[in-house]
Design a protein around this motif. Structure first.
Motif, mmCIF file in Angstrom:
data_model
loop_
_atom_site.group_PDB
_atom_site.id
_atom_site.type_symbol
_atom_site.label_atom_id
_atom_site.label_comp_id
_atom_site.label_asym_id
_atom_site.label_seq_id
_atom_site.Cartn_x
_atom_site.Cartn_y
_atom_site.Cartn_z
ATOM 1 N N GLU A 14 0.821 -1.211 0.000
ATOM 2 C CA GLU A 14 0.000 0.000 0.000
ATOM 3 C C GLU A 14 0.858 1.265 0.000
ATOM 4 O O GLU A 14 0.448 2.295 -0.547
ATOM 5 N N VAL A 15 2.017 1.208 0.624
ATOM 6 C CA VAL A 15 2.941 2.352 0.577
ATOM 7 C C VAL A 15 3.325 2.643 -0.868
ATOM 8 O O VAL A 15 3.295 3.794 -1.323
ATOM 9 N N ILE A 16 3.673 1.582 -1.605
ATOM 10 C CA ILE A 16 4.063 1.762 -3.006
ATOM 11 C C ILE A 16 2.874 2.238 -3.835
ATOM 12 O O ILE A 16 2.996 3.118 -4.693
ATOM 13 N N GLU A 17 1.705 1.677 -3.568
ATOM 14 C CA GLU A 17 0.494 2.091 -4.284
ATOM 15 C C GLU A 17 0.190 3.565 -4.023
ATOM 16 O O GLU A 17 -0.145 4.323 -4.950
ATOM 17 N N ALA A 18 0.324 3.990 -2.769
ATOM 18 C CA ALA A 18 0.058 5.389 -2.421
ATOM 19 C C ALA A 18 1.015 6.332 -3.146
ATOM 20 O O ALA A 18 0.634 7.434 -3.564
ATOM 21 N N HIS A 19 2.256 5.904 -3.276
ATOM 22 C CA HIS A 19 3.252 6.699 -4.002
ATOM 23 C C HIS A 19 2.768 7.011 -5.418
ATOM 24 O O HIS A 19 2.880 8.157 -5.898
ATOM 25 N N HIS A 20 2.210 6.013 -6.096
ATOM 26 C CA HIS A 20 1.773 6.205 -7.478
ATOM 27 C C HIS A 20 0.434 6.929 -7.569
ATOM 28 O O HIS A 20 0.240 7.777 -8.454
ATOM 29 N N LEU A 21 -0.485 6.622 -6.675
ATOM 30 C CA LEU A 21 -1.806 7.244 -6.733
ATOM 31 C C LEU A 21 -1.769 8.722 -6.388
ATOM 32 O O LEU A 21 -2.494 9.535 -6.981
ATOM 33 N N PHE A 22 -0.909 9.076 -5.415
ATOM 34 C CA PHE A 22 -0.953 10.430 -4.864
ATOM 35 C C PHE A 22 0.343 11.211 -5.061
ATOM 36 O O PHE A 22 0.526 12.270 -4.469
ATOM 37 N N SER A 23 1.241 10.679 -5.889
ATOM 38 C CA SER A 23 2.502 11.362 -6.211
ATOM 39 C C SER A 23 3.247 11.791 -4.950
ATOM 40 O O SER A 23 3.735 12.923 -4.845
ATOM 41 N N ALA A 24 3.355 10.887 -3.992
ATOM 42 C CA ALA A 24 4.020 11.168 -2.717
ATOM 43 C C ALA A 24 5.344 10.417 -2.640
ATOM 44 O O ALA A 24 5.421 9.231 -2.988
ATOM 45 N N GLY A 25 6.391 11.093 -2.195
ATOM 46 C CA GLY A 25 7.669 10.435 -1.969
ATOM 47 C C GLY A 25 7.611 9.530 -0.761
ATOM 48 O O GLY A 25 6.781 9.723 0.140
ATOM 49 N N GLN A 26 8.495 8.515 -0.738
ATOM 50 C CA GLN A 26 8.436 7.539 0.353
ATOM 51 C C GLN A 26 8.633 8.186 1.723
ATOM 52 O O GLN A 26 8.097 7.712 2.736
ATOM 53 N N GLU A 27 9.364 9.298 1.767
ATOM 54 C CA GLU A 27 9.606 9.961 3.050
ATOM 55 C C GLU A 27 8.354 10.650 3.577
ATOM 56 O O GLU A 27 8.295 11.046 4.751
ATOM 57 N N HIS A 28 7.332 10.786 2.724
ATOM 58 C CA HIS A 28 6.082 11.433 3.133
ATOM 59 C C HIS A 28 4.928 10.436 3.238
ATOM 60 O O HIS A 28 3.767 10.846 3.285
ATOM 61 N N ILE A 29 5.243 9.144 3.262
ATOM 62 C CA ILE A 29 4.216 8.106 3.452
ATOM 63 C C ILE A 29 4.547 7.359 4.737
ATOM 64 O O ILE A 29 5.549 6.646 4.811
ATOM 65 N N LYS A 30 3.723 7.543 5.746
ATOM 66 C CA LYS A 30 3.956 6.963 7.065
ATOM 67 C C LYS A 30 2.969 5.815 7.308
ATOM 68 O O LYS A 30 1.893 5.755 6.698
ATOM 69 N N VAL A 31 3.340 4.930 8.225
ATOM 70 C CA VAL A 31 2.462 3.823 8.619
ATOM 71 C C VAL A 31 2.326 3.819 10.137
ATOM 72 O O VAL A 31 3.320 3.926 10.855
ATOM 73 N N LEU A 32 1.091 3.689 10.604
ATOM 74 C CA LEU A 32 0.820 3.545 12.030
ATOM 75 C C LEU A 32 -0.057 2.315 12.257
ATOM 76 O O LEU A 32 -0.988 2.060 11.478
ATOM 77 N N ILE A 33 0.246 1.569 13.310
ATOM 78 C CA ILE A 33 -0.623 0.459 13.711
ATOM 79 C C ILE A 33 -1.801 1.041 14.477
ATOM 80 O O ILE A 33 -1.633 1.809 15.431
ATOM 81 N N HIS A 34 -2.994 0.675 14.038
ATOM 82 C CA HIS A 34 -4.250 1.169 14.634
ATOM 83 C C HIS A 34 -5.181 -0.035 14.791
ATOM 84 O O HIS A 34 -5.918 -0.385 13.870
ATOM 85 N N PRO A 35 -5.102 -0.731 15.921
ATOM 86 C CA PRO A 35 -5.765 -2.039 16.058
ATOM 87 C C PRO A 35 -7.275 -2.018 15.847
ATOM 88 O O PRO A 35 -7.857 -3.037 15.474
ATOM 89 N N GLN A 36 -7.926 -0.886 16.078
ATOM 90 C CA GLN A 36 -9.390 -0.854 15.993
ATOM 91 C C GLN A 36 -9.898 -0.793 14.548
ATOM 92 O O GLN A 36 -11.075 -1.050 14.300
ATOM 93 N N SER A 37 -9.060 -0.429 13.601
ATOM 94 C CA SER A 37 -9.442 -0.325 12.180
ATOM 95 C C SER A 37 -10.658 0.572 11.962
ATOM 96 O O SER A 37 -11.513 0.299 11.114
#
Length: 389
Positions: free
Chosen positions: A216-239
């Motif tokens: 999804e990080v790679i997909e977000a890069h292409h969909l939203f023209s975002a560099g990898q340094e601007h794509i963060k991931v957080l664990i959010h157990p409740q979804s």
């Protein structure tokens, strides 16, 4: 009335999409369906939705279906392409699992169809090519992944120059908090017990390894023209928060709902309108606390490997994806352990000689080479006891 074709109609996304379509008969009409080999379920869908054409990738399954319906049945890769580019459809849901979805999605784009994208591997393996084709043909790519749909909604009407970071949320899967030692003994049944989502087998294992979030990080890069340094991931157990956008002024916008894939499916189908009463309403009082934590990329290194592949670019993301598909299949069939999945991916990436993406044939060649490499690694690993791997 919007005319819909679905690639992967018998999978979890495809069946959920058909449930949404059935609920709003005045808005949508199914004109073409394609699946892999589940001819029994496809026959039920034919009887209910009366598409004009259908396809099955497996020729034997297609032969079985032909004798039971008067709807034209096509087969193989050509059959999938025929459904994808069918003139009687104006919107294509791409939900075929894995790399197999690339060619029919490109066929749909080149036929000028707007795409509801539920196959992240399409952009992971060939994102530059796919997005260039979408621009060339004036096609809209509407994300169906809950995370990317959330980002898409948060960004609507806002300039990209105002965005600081994209924040993808992850449930953490069934093994959140476990150590590598504890993961040595888990099996496929354990990995398939996702705490929040009902998904297909492959994507559920990807969720357990955090590879799903890496893709999804790679997909977000292409969909939203975002560099990898601007794509963060957080664990959010409740979804409950499906993803967020952080703006340069420090503000955060988030999209919240109960975890149900019908919501992003419906939004892609009806965009820019919204449909009424698609999913149960979120009761914030009953929901209670929402928590977040950093992902453990030492225990679950697949996420780190995805970031590495994005930085490397070229054919490396295709190798990441191909080796992951082989490793996950081997794990589901009991040939390797859970902790062996990232080992195979890392070795396949290290042995690969990167090429720049010239065209889709470059991707296909890299995919084939990576699969052979990963299969050899699986064979070698399967011969060794766990303690020697």
């Amino acid at each position: 009335m919007k005319k819909i074709a679905i690639l992967g109609s018998t999978g979890s996304i495809g069946t959920s999409a058909l449930e949404v379509i059935e609920k709003y008969p005045g808005l949508f009409r199914v004109t073409a369906l394609a699946a892999s080999r589940n001819h029994g379920l496809l026959l039920e869908q034919i009887k209910k939705f009366r598409p004009e054409i259908v396809a099955l990738h497996d020729s034997g399954s297609a032969s079985l279906l032909r004798g039971r319906t008067d709807v034209p049945v096509y087969e193989g890769r050509e059959g999938l392409d025929k459904v994808a580019s069918y003139p009687g459809a104006d919107f294509v849901i791409s939900s075929i699992v894995g790399f197999a979805g690339l060619r029919p999605t490109l066929a749909a784009i080149r036929a000028g169809k707007d795409i509801g994208l539920a196959n992240k591997e399409v952009l992971v393996t060939a994102g530059d090519i796919v997005m260039a084709e979408a621009r060339r043909h004036g096609v809209r790519m509407l994300p169906i992944d809950s995370e990317h749909s959330a980002i898409f909604q948060c960004l609507e009407g806002r300039g990209r120059e105002s965005v600081k970071n994209i924040v993808l949320t992850a449930s953490g899967g069934p093994f959140k908090g476990k150590t590598r030692k504890e993961l040595e003994t888990v099996n496929a049944g354990d990995a398939l017990r996702h705490p929040n989502w009902q998904m297909g087998r492959k994507i559920t294992v990807d969720s357990a390894t955090l590879m799903n979030k890496g893709l999804e990080v790679i997909e977000a890069h292409h969909l939203f023209s975002a560099g990898q340094e601007h794509i963060k991931v957080l664990i959010h157990p409740q979804s409950i928060i499906h993803s967020m956008v952080e703006f340069i002024d420090g503000s955060l916008l988030a999209q919240l709902s109960v975890p149900d894939m019908k919501a992003p499916i419906a939004y892609a189908l009806s965009y820019p309108q919204r449909l009424d009463e698609v999913i149960p309403r979120l009761d914030l009082v009953k929901t209670g606390s929402l928590s977040f934590q950093e992902p453990d990329m030492e225990t679950f290194p697949c996420l780190a490997y995805a970031y590495e592949a994005l930085v490397e670019g070229g054919t490396v993301p295709a190798v990441l994806n191909a080796s992951n598909e082989i490793a996950v299949d081997a794990f589901l069939n009991g040939r390797i352990g859970f902790n062996d999945i990232p080992v195979i991916i890392k070795k396949a990436m290290e042995s690969h000689k990167k090429q720049e993406l010239r065209d889709e044939n470059t991707v296909l060649e890299a995919d084939a080479l990576a699969r052979r490499s990963a299969l050899r690694l699986v064979e070698d690993m399967a011969k060794k006891p766990i303690k020697e791997r």
